[in-house]
Design a protein around this motif. Structure first.
Motif, PDB file in Angstrom:
ATOM      1  N   SER A  94      34.813  32.678  -9.012  1.00  0.00           N
ATOM      2  CA  SER A  94      34.132  33.577  -9.944  1.00  0.00           C
ATOM      3  C   SER A  94      35.002  33.936 -11.150  1.00  0.00           C
ATOM      4  O   SER A  94      34.511  34.559 -12.101  1.00  0.00           O
ATOM      5  N   TYR A  95      36.249  33.550 -11.140  1.00  0.00           N
ATOM      6  CA  TYR A  95      37.169  33.950 -12.205  1.00  0.00           C
ATOM      7  C   TYR A  95      37.288  32.892 -13.296  1.00  0.00           C
ATOM      8  O   TYR A  95      37.300  31.693 -13.020  1.00  0.00           O
ATOM      9  N   HIS A  98      38.241  38.491 -14.547  1.00  0.00           N
ATOM     10  CA  HIS A  98      36.882  38.706 -14.031  1.00  0.00           C
ATOM     11  C   HIS A  98      35.877  38.204 -15.073  1.00  0.00           C
ATOM     12  O   HIS A  98      36.233  37.872 -16.185  1.00  0.00           O
ATOM     13  N   SER A  99      34.636  38.178 -14.700  1.00  0.00           N
ATOM     14  CA  SER A  99      33.570  37.732 -15.615  1.00  0.00           C
ATOM     15  C   SER A  99      33.857  36.323 -16.088  1.00  0.00           C
ATOM     16  O   SER A  99      34.046  36.065 -17.278  1.00  0.00           O
ATOM     17  N   ASP A 120      43.256  39.800 -15.865  1.00  0.00           N
ATOM     18  CA  ASP A 120      43.492  40.876 -14.915  1.00  0.00           C
ATOM     19  C   ASP A 120      44.652  40.604 -13.960  1.00  0.00           C
ATOM     20  O   ASP A 120      45.252  41.542 -13.430  1.00  0.00           O
ATOM     21  N   TRP A 150      34.567  29.587 -14.961  1.00  0.00           N
ATOM     22  CA  TRP A 150      34.508  29.409 -13.519  1.00  0.00           C
ATOM     23  C   TRP A 150      33.913  28.079 -13.102  1.00  0.00           C
ATOM     24  O   TRP A 150      34.305  27.491 -12.101  1.00  0.00           O
TER      25      TRP A 150
END
Length: 125
Positions: A31-32, A100-101, A113, A53
Motif C-alpha cells: 500500500s506504500y 502512506h497513500s 513517513d 504501490w
C-alpha cells in the motif's frame, strides 16, 4: 510501524553497476509509495527515484534518468534500485523511504513517513 533495511551498496568503478535492495517489514508494503534518496557528505538528502504501490507510476531525478531503474516486488516486500553507468558523482549514502497513500509517487523528503538506515555507494574514477 514500518522498518526498512537497505542492502547492496559497495565500491564500484565508474561505468559499473550496482543493485540496491530495500526490504520492508512491519507494515502493508503493497500500500506504500516507495522512494530512493541519496545524501553526499555535507549535502542535503536528494531525491533519486520513486514508485507507486502498483508500479504504474515511476519518476526519476534528471541526473539518473536513463541510468537507474526503480522496481518493486510486493510479494517480497522489497523495492530495488538498479544503477547502471555509475559516475563518481553518484557517490553517496542511499536511503529508501516509504510513504502512506501509495497511489502516486513523491519526490520530497517531507512526503515520506519511514526511512531506512542507508547504504553507502562509492564510485571510483
Amino acid at each position: 510501524q514500518v522498518q526498512l533495511a537497505e542492502s547492496g551498496g559497495g565500491l564500484v568503478q565508474a561505468g559499473g553497476s550496482l543493485r540496491l535492495s530495500c526490504a520492508a517489514s512491519g507494515g502493508t508494503f503493497s500500500s506504500y509509495a516507495m522512494g530512493w534518496f541519496r545524501q553526499a557528505p555535507g549535502k542535503e538528502r536528494w531525491f533519486v527515484a520513486a514508485i507507486s504501490w502498483s508500479s504504474s507510476n515511476k519518476y526519476y531525478a534528471n541526473s539518473v534518468k536513463g541510468r537507474f531503474t526503480i522496481s518493486r516486488d510486493n510479494a517480497k516486500n522489497t523495492v530495488y534500485l538498479q544503477m547502471n553507468s555509475l559516475k563518481p558523482e553518484d557517490t553517496a549514502v542511499y536511503y529508501c523511504a516509504a510513504a502512506h497513500s501509495g497511489s502516486t509517487y513523491y519526490t520530497e523528503v517531507r512526503s515520506y513517513d519511514y526511512w531506512g538506515q542507508g547504504t553507502q555507494v562509492t564510485v571510483s574514477s
